[in-house]
Design an enzyme around this catalytic site. Sequence first.
Site, PDB file in Angstrom:
ATOM      1  N   ARG A  55      57.127 -78.337 -48.217  1.00  0.00           N
ATOM      2  CA  ARG A  55      58.163 -78.561 -47.252  1.00  0.00           C
ATOM      3  C   ARG A  55      58.191 -77.811 -46.155  1.00  0.00           C
ATOM      4  O   ARG A  55      57.415 -76.581 -46.186  1.00  0.00           O
ATOM      5  CB  ARG A  55      59.549 -79.024 -47.840  1.00  0.00           C
ATOM      6  CG  ARG A  55      60.059 -78.007 -49.238  1.00  0.00           C
ATOM      7  CD  ARG A  55      59.841 -76.416 -48.888  1.00  0.00           C
ATOM      8  NE  ARG A  55      60.757 -76.376 -47.921  1.00  0.00           N
ATOM      9  CZ  ARG A  55      60.753 -75.282 -47.188  1.00  0.00           C
ATOM     10  NH1 ARG A  55      59.729 -74.335 -47.535  1.00  0.00           N
ATOM     11  NH2 ARG A  55      61.514 -75.011 -46.042  1.00  0.00           N
ATOM     12  N   GLY A  56      58.923 -78.055 -44.978  1.00  0.00           N
ATOM     13  CA  GLY A  56      58.904 -77.350 -43.918  1.00  0.00           C
ATOM     14  C   GLY A  56      58.196 -77.747 -42.938  1.00  0.00           C
ATOM     15  O   GLY A  56      56.917 -78.398 -43.153  1.00  0.00           O
ATOM     16  N   ALA A  57      58.678 -77.996 -41.749  1.00  0.00           N
ATOM     17  CA  ALA A  57      57.992 -78.876 -40.882  1.00  0.00           C
ATOM     18  C   ALA A  57      56.389 -78.427 -40.309  1.00  0.00           C
ATOM     19  O   ALA A  57      55.615 -79.519 -40.554  1.00  0.00           O
ATOM     20  CB  ALA A  57      58.804 -78.824 -39.326  1.00  0.00           C
ATOM     21  N   ARG A  98      58.271 -88.476 -44.596  1.00  0.00           N
ATOM     22  CA  ARG A  98      59.796 -87.748 -44.236  1.00  0.00           C
ATOM     23  C   ARG A  98      59.875 -87.887 -42.762  1.00  0.00           C
ATOM     24  O   ARG A  98      58.800 -87.580 -42.083  1.00  0.00           O
ATOM     25  CB  ARG A  98      59.585 -86.169 -44.533  1.00  0.00           C
ATOM     26  CG  ARG A  98      59.610 -85.852 -45.814  1.00  0.00           C
ATOM     27  CD  ARG A  98      59.824 -84.307 -46.269  1.00  0.00           C
ATOM     28  NE  ARG A  98      61.257 -84.154 -46.312  1.00  0.00           N
ATOM     29  CZ  ARG A  98      61.829 -82.954 -46.148  1.00  0.00           C
ATOM     30  NH1 ARG A  98      60.997 -82.142 -46.371  1.00  0.00           N
ATOM     31  NH2 ARG A  98      63.124 -82.812 -46.094  1.00  0.00           N
ATOM     32  N   ASP A 246      62.824 -78.677 -37.248  1.00  0.00           N
ATOM     33  CA  ASP A 246      62.039 -79.611 -37.602  1.00  0.00           C
ATOM     34  C   ASP A 246      61.583 -80.642 -36.294  1.00  0.00           C
ATOM     35  O   ASP A 246      60.451 -81.174 -36.312  1.00  0.00           O
ATOM     36  CB  ASP A 246      62.747 -80.642 -38.637  1.00  0.00           C
ATOM     37  CG  ASP A 246      62.686 -79.805 -39.951  1.00  0.00           C
ATOM     38  OD1 ASP A 246      63.696 -79.059 -40.201  1.00  0.00           O
ATOM     39  OD2 ASP A 246      61.704 -80.036 -40.734  1.00  0.00           O
ATOM     40  N   LYS A 257      67.581 -77.951 -40.830  1.00  0.00           N
ATOM     41  CA  LYS A 257      68.303 -78.183 -41.962  1.00  0.00           C
ATOM     42  C   LYS A 257      69.635 -78.277 -41.872  1.00  0.00           C
ATOM     43  O   LYS A 257      70.301 -77.487 -41.261  1.00  0.00           O
ATOM     44  CB  LYS A 257      67.858 -76.894 -43.176  1.00  0.00           C
ATOM     45  CG  LYS A 257      68.268 -77.218 -44.417  1.00  0.00           C
ATOM     46  CD  LYS A 257      68.241 -78.402 -45.219  1.00  0.00           C
ATOM     47  CE  LYS A 257      66.678 -78.826 -45.202  1.00  0.00           C
ATOM     48  NZ  LYS A 257      66.340 -80.092 -45.596  1.00  0.00           N
TER      49      LYS A 257
HETATM   50  O1  MRU Z   1      63.818 -79.986 -46.191  1.00  0.00           O
HETATM   51  P1  MRU Z   1      63.020 -78.940 -45.641  1.00  0.00           P
HETATM   52  O2  MRU Z   1      62.929 -77.953 -46.794  1.00  0.00           O
HETATM   53  O3  MRU Z   1      61.580 -79.416 -45.278  1.00  0.00           O
HETATM   54  O4  MRU Z   1      63.672 -78.357 -44.398  1.00  0.00           O
HETATM   55  C1  MRU Z   1      62.910 -77.162 -43.881  1.00  0.00           C
HETATM   56  C2  MRU Z   1      63.701 -76.847 -42.502  1.00  0.00           C
HETATM   57  O5  MRU Z   1      64.804 -77.288 -42.163  1.00  0.00           O
HETATM   58  C3  MRU Z   1      63.171 -75.804 -41.817  1.00  0.00           C
HETATM   59  O6  MRU Z   1      64.040 -74.831 -41.358  1.00  0.00           O
HETATM   60  C4  MRU Z   1      62.014 -76.329 -40.864  1.00  0.00           C
HETATM   61  O7  MRU Z   1      61.296 -77.319 -41.405  1.00  0.00           O
HETATM   62  C5  MRU Z   1      61.180 -75.339 -40.008  1.00  0.00           C
HETATM   63  S1  MRU Z   1      60.016 -74.626 -40.987  1.00  0.00           S
HETATM   64  C6  MRU Z   1      59.398 -73.342 -40.054  1.00  0.00           C
END
Ligand code: MRU
Length: 359
Positions: A55-57, A98, A246, A257
Amino acid sequence: MMIDTIKWVDGLGAEAAGAAKVMILDQRLLPHAVSYVECTDYRQVVDCIKTLAIRGAPAIGIAAAMGIALAANAIEAAGVEEFTTKLSPAIDDFLNSRPTAVNIQWAAERIGRLIQDNDNLPISAIKDKIAKEGVVILNEDIEINKAIGRLGAELIKDGDTVLTHCNAGALATGGYGTATAPIRTAVAQGKRVSVIADETRPVLQGARLTAWELMQDNIPVTLIPDNAAGELMRRGEIDLCIVGTDRTVRNGDVANKIGTYTVAVLAKEHGIPFYVAAPLSSIDFTLSTGGQIPIEERSSDEVTNIFGRCEIAPKGVAVRNIAFDITPAKYITLILTEKGAFKPEDIHTLAPKGQKGKQ
Ligand code: MRU
């Protein structure tokens, strides 16, 4: 910390293509276990993205690129047209996995351009190029994060305490992180920096991931419940906030988030700078305002149940589990990109020439 979030193993070179694997660090198990999911089929990568194993963009953009490479390897096609047609259901599966992070779309478009630019080559050579591209995207991502780190470190003074929300760290990227990059660089420069990590209900990325990865690197971190951020600000215990994104759009609105918006409003009320670390891969210049960003809503179980172990709400209660929120540009001090720091209202100046935002 150089624990790999994701790795491409073998399969570089047409002959080895059948043996290719994507190894994904299973973030569902952190901080209790460090274990990798071995993906030999692109559908396993899609599943890892949907279930938050990765997870994480930026990390899911890299996973999509590598997953598309696995799908490409499995295709038998006589020509590029047939190859592209057969690849498109796999690309759609990633695009639908996603919706909020634009990085999956960004990665898919990049692979699409790569195929177009090489449509004169044999299919085996195109497959090879796609496989290599996933690795290039991963390595570029780390360099981009370091550039954001160099820029962002200038905003951190010796002795500062930085609040962050969710995990926009090494685990959310190819490595080094986006929001954590300025912190890591400032620490490497010898500044004393400490971090306040919001636990980030309901999936607890702050508690399970940000706290874990910073502790691995001996960066001082203190975990707080999300609802404690305001009181710490009121007490003067937070000097600045840095979060990831994201999807950031032309007018400087930022999707991140759920809970990010609350932190930004609190920061403005207390006169605390609020920075967003945004690699260009997370900026969508085709959208004009945050209201146009698709926002993922996830299963109610994430709110009513602690990781399948314990019910914490009455059975059947109505739940909203909105995974991301929009922070309007007016709450953001600066957006930190690999091309420099921008006021949110100026971020559109980075858009490709002639590109317009949707009305
Ligand atoms: O649901 P997630 O864990 O994928 O959400 C992640 C976030 O909101 C991060 O802050 C965002 O993806 C940036 S990651 C560098």
